[in-house]
Design a protein around this motif. Structure first.
Motif, PDB file in Angstrom:
ATOM      1  N   LEU A  96       0.825  -1.202   0.000  1.00 20.94           N
ATOM      2  CA  LEU A  96       0.000   0.000   0.000  1.00 20.94           C
ATOM      3  C   LEU A  96       0.863   1.256   0.000  1.00 20.94           C
ATOM      4  O   LEU A  96       0.525   2.250  -0.655  1.00 20.94           O
ATOM      5  CB  LEU A  96      -0.939  -0.015   1.210  1.00 20.94           C
ATOM      6  CG  LEU A  96      -2.002  -1.120   1.192  1.00 20.94           C
ATOM      7  CD1 LEU A  96      -2.731  -1.189   2.520  1.00 20.94           C
ATOM      8  CD2 LEU A  96      -2.997  -0.901   0.056  1.00 20.94           C
ATOM      9  N   GLU A  97       1.967   1.215   0.730  1.00 20.36           N
ATOM     10  CA  GLU A  97       2.885   2.355   0.720  1.00 20.36           C
ATOM     11  C   GLU A  97       3.505   2.534  -0.666  1.00 20.36           C
ATOM     12  O   GLU A  97       3.670   3.661  -1.147  1.00 20.36           O
ATOM     13  CB  GLU A  97       3.983   2.160   1.766  1.00 20.36           C
ATOM     14  CG  GLU A  97       5.066   3.225   1.774  1.00 20.36           C
ATOM     15  CD  GLU A  97       4.529   4.623   2.022  1.00 20.36           C
ATOM     16  OE1 GLU A  97       5.156   5.594   1.543  1.00 20.36           O
ATOM     17  OE2 GLU A  97       3.476   4.761   2.690  1.00 20.36           O
ATOM     18  N   ALA A  98       3.846   1.431  -1.324  1.00 25.91           N
ATOM     19  CA  ALA A  98       4.417   1.515  -2.667  1.00 25.91           C
ATOM     20  C   ALA A  98       3.418   2.147  -3.637  1.00 25.91           C
ATOM     21  O   ALA A  98       3.783   2.997  -4.466  1.00 25.91           O
ATOM     22  CB  ALA A  98       4.831   0.129  -3.148  1.00 25.91           C
ATOM     23  N   ILE A  99       2.162   1.738  -3.550  1.00 24.04           N
ATOM     24  CA  ILE A  99       1.130   2.314  -4.426  1.00 24.04           C
ATOM     25  C   ILE A  99       0.952   3.796  -4.126  1.00 24.04           C
ATOM     26  O   ILE A  99       0.810   4.627  -5.033  1.00 24.04           O
ATOM     27  CB  ILE A  99      -0.192   1.547  -4.268  1.00 24.04           C
ATOM     28  CG1 ILE A  99      -0.023   0.097  -4.761  1.00 24.04           C
ATOM     29  CG2 ILE A  99      -1.318   2.241  -5.036  1.00 24.04           C
ATOM     30  CD1 ILE A  99      -1.215  -0.794  -4.483  1.00 24.04           C
ATOM     31  N   ARG A 100       0.968   4.129  -2.839  1.00 27.96           N
ATOM     32  CA  ARG A 100       0.823   5.544  -2.466  1.00 27.96           C
ATOM     33  C   ARG A 100       1.957   6.378  -3.065  1.00 27.96           C
ATOM     34  O   ARG A 100       1.720   7.463  -3.605  1.00 27.96           O
ATOM     35  CB  ARG A 100       0.815   5.690  -0.939  1.00 27.96           C
ATOM     36  CG  ARG A 100       0.890   7.147  -0.464  1.00 27.96           C
ATOM     37  CD  ARG A 100       0.795   7.240   1.044  1.00 27.96           C
ATOM     38  NE  ARG A 100      -0.583   7.098   1.484  1.00 27.96           N
ATOM     39  CZ  ARG A 100      -0.962   7.056   2.765  1.00 27.96           C
ATOM     40  NH1 ARG A 100      -0.045   7.104   3.725  1.00 27.96           N
ATOM     41  NH2 ARG A 100      -2.231   6.946   3.088  1.00 27.96           N
ATOM     42  N   ARG A 101       3.188   5.882  -2.991  1.00 24.38           N
ATOM     43  CA  ARG A 101       4.319   6.609  -3.550  1.00 24.38           C
ATOM     44  C   ARG A 101       4.149   6.812  -5.060  1.00 24.38           C
ATOM     45  O   ARG A 101       4.423   7.897  -5.598  1.00 24.38           O
ATOM     46  CB  ARG A 101       5.616   5.858  -3.279  1.00 24.38           C
ATOM     47  CG  ARG A 101       6.066   5.868  -1.826  1.00 24.38           C
ATOM     48  CD  ARG A 101       7.470   5.267  -1.715  1.00 24.38           C
ATOM     49  NE  ARG A 101       7.859   5.079  -0.329  1.00 24.38           N
ATOM     50  CZ  ARG A 101       9.048   4.602   0.047  1.00 24.38           C
ATOM     51  NH1 ARG A 101       9.947   4.259  -0.870  1.00 24.38           N
ATOM     52  NH2 ARG A 101       9.351   4.456   1.329  1.00 24.38           N
ATOM     53  N   GLU A 102       3.701   5.769  -5.736  1.00 27.44           N
ATOM     54  CA  GLU A 102       3.546   5.864  -7.179  1.00 27.44           C
ATOM     55  C   GLU A 102       2.443   6.853  -7.543  1.00 27.44           C
ATOM     56  O   GLU A 102       2.558   7.594  -8.524  1.00 27.44           O
ATOM     57  CB  GLU A 102       3.256   4.481  -7.764  1.00 27.44           C
ATOM     58  CG  GLU A 102       3.517   4.343  -9.247  1.00 27.44           C
ATOM     59  CD  GLU A 102       4.995   4.431  -9.619  1.00 27.44           C
ATOM     60  OE1 GLU A 102       5.298   4.434 -10.821  1.00 27.44           O
ATOM     61  OE2 GLU A 102       5.860   4.523  -8.707  1.00 27.44           O
ATOM     62  N   LYS A 103       1.374   6.882  -6.753  1.00 26.07           N
ATOM     63  CA  LYS A 103       0.283   7.834  -6.986  1.00 26.07           C
ATOM     64  C   LYS A 103       0.749   9.265  -6.734  1.00 26.07           C
ATOM     65  O   LYS A 103       0.320  10.193  -7.432  1.00 26.07           O
ATOM     66  CB  LYS A 103      -0.912   7.492  -6.094  1.00 26.07           C
ATOM     67  CG  LYS A 103      -1.685   6.256  -6.539  1.00 26.07           C
ATOM     68  CD  LYS A 103      -2.676   5.798  -5.489  1.00 26.07           C
ATOM     69  CE  LYS A 103      -3.746   6.827  -5.204  1.00 26.07           C
ATOM     70  NZ  LYS A 103      -4.690   6.982  -6.337  1.00 26.07           N
ATOM     71  N   GLN A 104       1.594   9.445  -5.736  1.00 23.29           N
ATOM     72  CA  GLN A 104       2.108  10.786  -5.471  1.00 23.29           C
ATOM     73  C   GLN A 104       3.012  11.263  -6.604  1.00 23.29           C
ATOM     74  O   GLN A 104       3.003  12.442  -6.963  1.00 23.29           O
ATOM     75  CB  GLN A 104       2.863  10.800  -4.141  1.00 23.29           C
ATOM     76  CG  GLN A 104       1.963  10.645  -2.920  1.00 23.29           C
ATOM     77  CD  GLN A 104       2.736  10.478  -1.626  1.00 23.29           C
ATOM     78  OE1 GLN A 104       3.933  10.159  -1.625  1.00 23.29           O
ATOM     79  NE2 GLN A 104       2.050  10.673  -0.496  1.00 23.29           N
TER      80      GLN A 104
END
Length: 622
Positions: A96-104
């Protein structure tokens, strides 16, 4: 927010004897599409995901490695991932953190998650103690399937709630349990009441505002667990579970059944002269029809209950390598050519029908069978551990979708160096039906219904000379399935009428000739009779052999066994020997009106690649 800040949550947690740290929903202005807009939408392709590179899950992938993976998944066209644990391992939180980083980094990036909360029985994975002298489990050992593992299950659910609230724009669903209700999962399964408890718990958390309201809740399980098979699963608790979930997540695996239940598998006699691609295509078409049938069986049961909810395929897949049951010595199913054929056909159907398909899986993993590199469980991914894209992804590679993407610091490349001729040379011709071993005994007495008492003097299971020409001889009233228990053996009927059992690697093994009816065969007239058979095989394995009464799925199955092997007074050798077991000596005082497995073998010894052969099997009243 702690428990004490909410009276409702405090009461609910106390009623379940839990201690949960509850996190409030995150207030966001735009959480993106809803589950109803994602599930069943072909624009949001789904995939089961595990990113473990090593031989254990103790050292999971880093956030940076997970960023690599989600970029590859995005290049595949995947926008919805399914995970399997929340608290046992850190992968879900890191994902979930990886997805959040990519979305940012890229606000247009879309990737959503169905979080899996692992649910298991009390004392799961504990080794039960087998009392060979009394042919029974020692009471108090092993899993207690009537109760859940409260500590594990509560932590998994609590973590799922926290993660869903922390990532409201990513987490769209929570799945309570993975194949947790299917009762062949003997090391950890629970009954539907345990899954229902946690589904209701999550629904109550949504109603109270402790979990964001637009998270859908389900359970991901085998089609039989969802009522599409054995009626033993048709319980009031299952009906309540149907009513409690927001959608149903069904598993179907034609790949596994290509060996263990191959009614659909193989090249028909009329197809044997066709080119490889045509005969294989027709065989794979039947595999798809088989999967559709299992999916439809759940819909049919829901219709009987008057329940109308979305049903999606929470898991299915096709392995590309196997060294035993599905390889060249087995069903010849495991290769990249067939994996692509299954994937593409099933995707086409589910896209057309508006069904989400969580294909298993994105990347090969090796932790499931770390000691067996060629085991099929290590090869369900579409990308190998060596960064090779399997045949299902070659077209996407040629389109340039994976350009400049890396995994573990290395670029992606096609399997077989992209040489189609080499790939085709590795693909196995499906087995010809005319040459396949038989895994059903279909010689039956059609004049008697299952459950009616057998009155003839002899009941023949399989025999090279006895026939029903005599009035005192009969056959079972339903066909017999040659059933390997949890894949621990291979069992088949040879052309000469010999039943062959070959053991696999594992701490135990078992197989049976299962009476394929809702009730067992009534052999009450044989209480003082005899079980006859000829036997030969490996002389260095201990096992028990006899028959079983009752039903494992009902919880009332009883073994009526005698011991064989070097540790007993009944030794097996390479030469045939006739055995006559007095039923009074092996009957454990059970109800002979319900014989569910006419022959069963069980061993608690690790003894891979041993063979046992049986022939001339019958029961007599004398």
């Amino acid at each position: 927010m702690g428990i004490a800040s909410s009276f409702f949550r405090t009461s609910l947690c106390a009623s379940l004897a839990l201690t949960l740290a509850c996190t409030p929903p995150t207030n966001g202005s735009d959480n993106g599409p809803t589950p109803a807009e994602i599930l069943g939408n072909p624009d949001y392709q789904a995939m089961s995901y595990g990113g473990y590179r090593g031989k254990t899950r103790d050292d999971g992938p880093t956030v940076e490695q997970l960023v690599d993976d989600i970029r590859i998944l995005n290049a595949m066209g995947i926008k919805l991932l399914r995970t399997y644990n929340t608290s046992q391992f850190p992968q879900a939180e890191r994902l979930l953190e990886a997805i959040r980083r990519e979305k940012q980094a890229d606000p247009s990036f879309e990737m959503y998650v169905m979080l899996g909360a692992w649910i298991e029985a009390k004392n799961s994975w504990a080794e039960a103690v087998w009392d060979a002298d009394n042919d029974t489990w020692i009471e108090g050992t092993g899993p207690d399937h009537t109760e859940g593992n409260l500590q594990n299950n509560s932590q998994e659910i609590d973590t799922a709630i926290r993660l869903a609230n922390e990532h409201p724009d990513i987490v769209k669903a929570i799945s309570v349990g993975n194949e947790a209700m299917v009762q062949w999962a003997v090391t950890y399964f629970v009954y539907p009441k345990t899954i229902l408890k946690w589904v209701n718990y999550l629904q109550a958390a949504k109603a109270s505002g402790e979990l964001k309201a637009d998270v859908w809740v389900t359970s991901s399980d085998n089609y039989e667990s969802w009522g599409g098979g054995n009626p033993v699963y048709h319980t009031a608790d299952l009906t309540q579970l149907f009513e409690a979930v927001d959608f149903v997540s069904v598993h179907t695996y034609p790949f596994h059944d290509s060996f263990y239940n191959p009614s659909f598998w193989g090249v028909l006699p009329s197809e044997e002269a066709l080119p490889f691609d045509e005969m294989t295509g027709l065989t794979m078409d039947r595999a798809i029809a088989y999967a559709k049938g299992q999916y439809q069986s759940v819909l049919d049961y829901m219709s009987q209950l008057g329940i109308d909810k979305p049903v999606h395929i929470g898991e299915t897949g096709w392995a590309s390598i196997d060294g035993t049951a599905y390889g060249v010595k087995g069903s010849k199913a495991a290769d990249e050519y067939k994996q692509k054929a299954f994937h593409d056909r099933l995707r086409a159907w589910t896209d057309e029908e508006g069904i989400s398909l969580f294909f298993f899986e994105a990347f090969d993993e090796q932790w499931k069978n770390a000691d067996s590199p060629d085991h099929s469980e290590n090869h369900f991914g579409l990308v190998t551990l060596d960064n090779e894209l399997k045949y299902a992804l070659w077209e996407a590679f040629d389109e340039g979708r994976f350009a400049e993407l890396t995994r573990n610091g290395a670029p992606l490349k096609k399997s077989f160096s992209g040489e189609l001729e080499s790939l085709l040379a590795s693909a196995m011709v499906p087995p010809f039906k005319s040459q396949m071993a038989v895994r059903r005994i279909e010689t039956v007495n059609k004049t008697r219904e299952p459950g009616e008492a057998v009155t003839e003097q002899r009941l023949v299971v399989v025999h090279d000379t006895l026939s029903d020409d005599s009035s005192d001889i009969t056959f079972p009233s339903a066909m017999l399935k040659l059933t390997p228990w949890e894949g621990t053996t291979a069992i088949e009927l040879m052309p000469d009428g010999v039943v062959r059992i070959e053991t696999r690697a594992g701490d135990w093994w078992g197989a049976s000739l299962e009476f394929a009816a809702d009730v067992g065969e009534d052999l009450s007239a044989f209480n003082q009779g005899t079980l006859h058979f000829d036997i030969r095989g490996s002389d260095n394995v201990n096992f028990s052999l006899g028959f079983q009464t009752g039903n494992f799925l009902r919880g009332d199955q009883v073994n009526n066994f005698a011991n064989f092997g070097p540790s007993s007074n009944r030794r097996v050798s390479s030469d045939w020997q006739a055995v006559a077991l007095p039923i009074s000596e092996i009957n454990s005082g059970t109800d002979m009106t319900d014989v569910s497995n006419l022959i069963a073998l069980l061993s608690q010894d690790r003894a891979p690649e041993r063979e046992i052969f049986l022939r001339n099997i019958y029961f007599s009243q004398e």
